[in-house]
Write a protein that holds these residues in place. Structure first.
Motif: not given
Length: 364
Positions: A3, A7, A29, A31-32, A36, A84, A111, A120-121
């Motif tokens: 990571h 992260q 936080s 992600d897809e 989390s 994105r 991002p 990624t997050e």
């Protein structure tokens, strides 16, 4: 895949322990797969449990005010691909808590990129800005009331004032009486008060934009407007340029000059013919740069202001003359405040008034 540093930071227990101390700032936080992490402040702001939002992110949508819901959905879906594409995002919106109370929030999203460069997050901060928004909305309402008041002064009062002055002129053409002079002075005073109050009401709006302002040229132009035949402007030093609103700086000089002429003049002051710039006058006004600070001064050789009154001169209604409106120095203070400068009153070297404006942004 290892990571990124960012992260790893959001996953550290001590970092989350630190974040959990805030009551009006929720850190999260996602992600897809969804959220989390959400700090406990979410419950204080939204009135809903952290478990609810971690289980279903649609709680954000359910809590959104109906008028803001579409914008919230667009951000969550990243409909413009901003997140994105690695761009940060900031949005203000309203939420409705389960008890029916309305709150204003500000969401800021950043991002995070993985080792391969892809997003990624997303980490975010949601801040309760209700108190700030209430203050802003109240200021807007006050400004609207002030604008209506200014319109009344500008039109509803000036029109009958113009009519009264017109009939007074007709009367003085036929008759000469001290009472008519008193009426004329009163009407002039009313007109000056209207002008000053209108200036006060428009200071904030005018200071929203700045430009490079030549101080010497602006001071000389202001003197030509303010000069009433009872003062003289001494040769002005090369004052350079500042970043400011040109119109307001001119207004500042005009008010400072009028104040010096009106309150600092004496009928018996001798004037040397070779020192007069705009004819025979009896008050000397000088403009110059401050030696140890970024700023300028306006000084006169008039009767001055008692040191015990230096702190109150910028209050509404203060005047050393019965003929003054009491708004001249207040207008200067408002102009200075609108630019983020400071102003003070001291004694000039000749015993008059010295107005010093400091913390001025010098043009490059």
């Amino acid at each position: 895949m290892p990571h990124s540093f960012e992260q790893q930071l959001t996953e550290r227990a001590d970092f989350r322990d630190f974040i959990d101390q805030f009551d009006s700032v929720a850190v999260w936080s996602a992600d897809e797969s969804g959220l989390s992490y959400m700090s406990p402040a979410f419950e204080e702001i939204f009135g809903r449990s952290v478990e609810d939002i971690l289980e279903d992110m649609s709680v954000f949508i359910e809590a959104a005010h109906p008028d803001d819901r579409d914008r919230v959905v667009a951000v969550m879906e990243d409909s413009d691909d901003r997140l994105r594409n690695g761009e940060s995002y900031q949005m203000e919106s309203r939420i409705i808590r389960p008890d029916g109370t309305l709150r204003w929030i500000e969401a800021r999203m950043l991002p995070l990129h993985g080792d391969s460069g892809e997003v990624t997050e997303v980490v975010g901060v949601t801040i309760d800005i209700t108190d700030r928004k209430r203050t802003e909305l109240e200021l807007e309402r006050q400004n609207e009331r002030l604008e209506r008041f200014a319109n009344i002064l500008s039109h509803d009062l000036r029109n009958p004032l113009t009519t009264a002055k017109g009939y007074l002129d007709l009367a003085t053409d036929k008759y000469s009486h001290k009472y008519l002079d008193v009426v004329g002075q009163a009407l002039t005073r009313i007109e000056e008060i209207i002008t000053d109050v209108l200036t006060l009401s428009r200071v904030g709006k005018a200071a929203e934009t700045t430009e490079t302002v030549d101080l010497e040229a602006t001071a000389r132009e202001a003197w030509l407007i303010a000069d009433e035949g009872r003062g003289r402007l001494e040769a002005v030093d090369d004052l350079g340029a500042i970043e400011a609103d040109r119109s307001l700086v001119g207004q500042l000089f005009e008010n400072a000059f009028r104040n010096a002429i009106k309150h600092g003049s004496t009928d018996s002051r001798p004037v040397a013919d070779d020192s007069v710039e705009h004819g025979s006058r009896d008050v000397t006004v000088r403009v110059g740069l401050l030696e140890e600070e970024n700023g300028f001064f306006v000084a006169d050789d008039g009767v001055g202001i008692p040191e015990s009154e230096h702190e109150q001169v910028f209050e509404a209604g203060y005047s050393t003359s019965e003929k003054g409106t009491g708004y001249g120095l207040l207008i200067i203070k408002e102009i200075v405040d609108a630019h983020g400068w400071d102003v003070r009153i001291t004694d000039s070297t000749t015993g008059g008034v010295r107005l010093e404006v400091t913390d001025v942004a010098v043009a490059e």
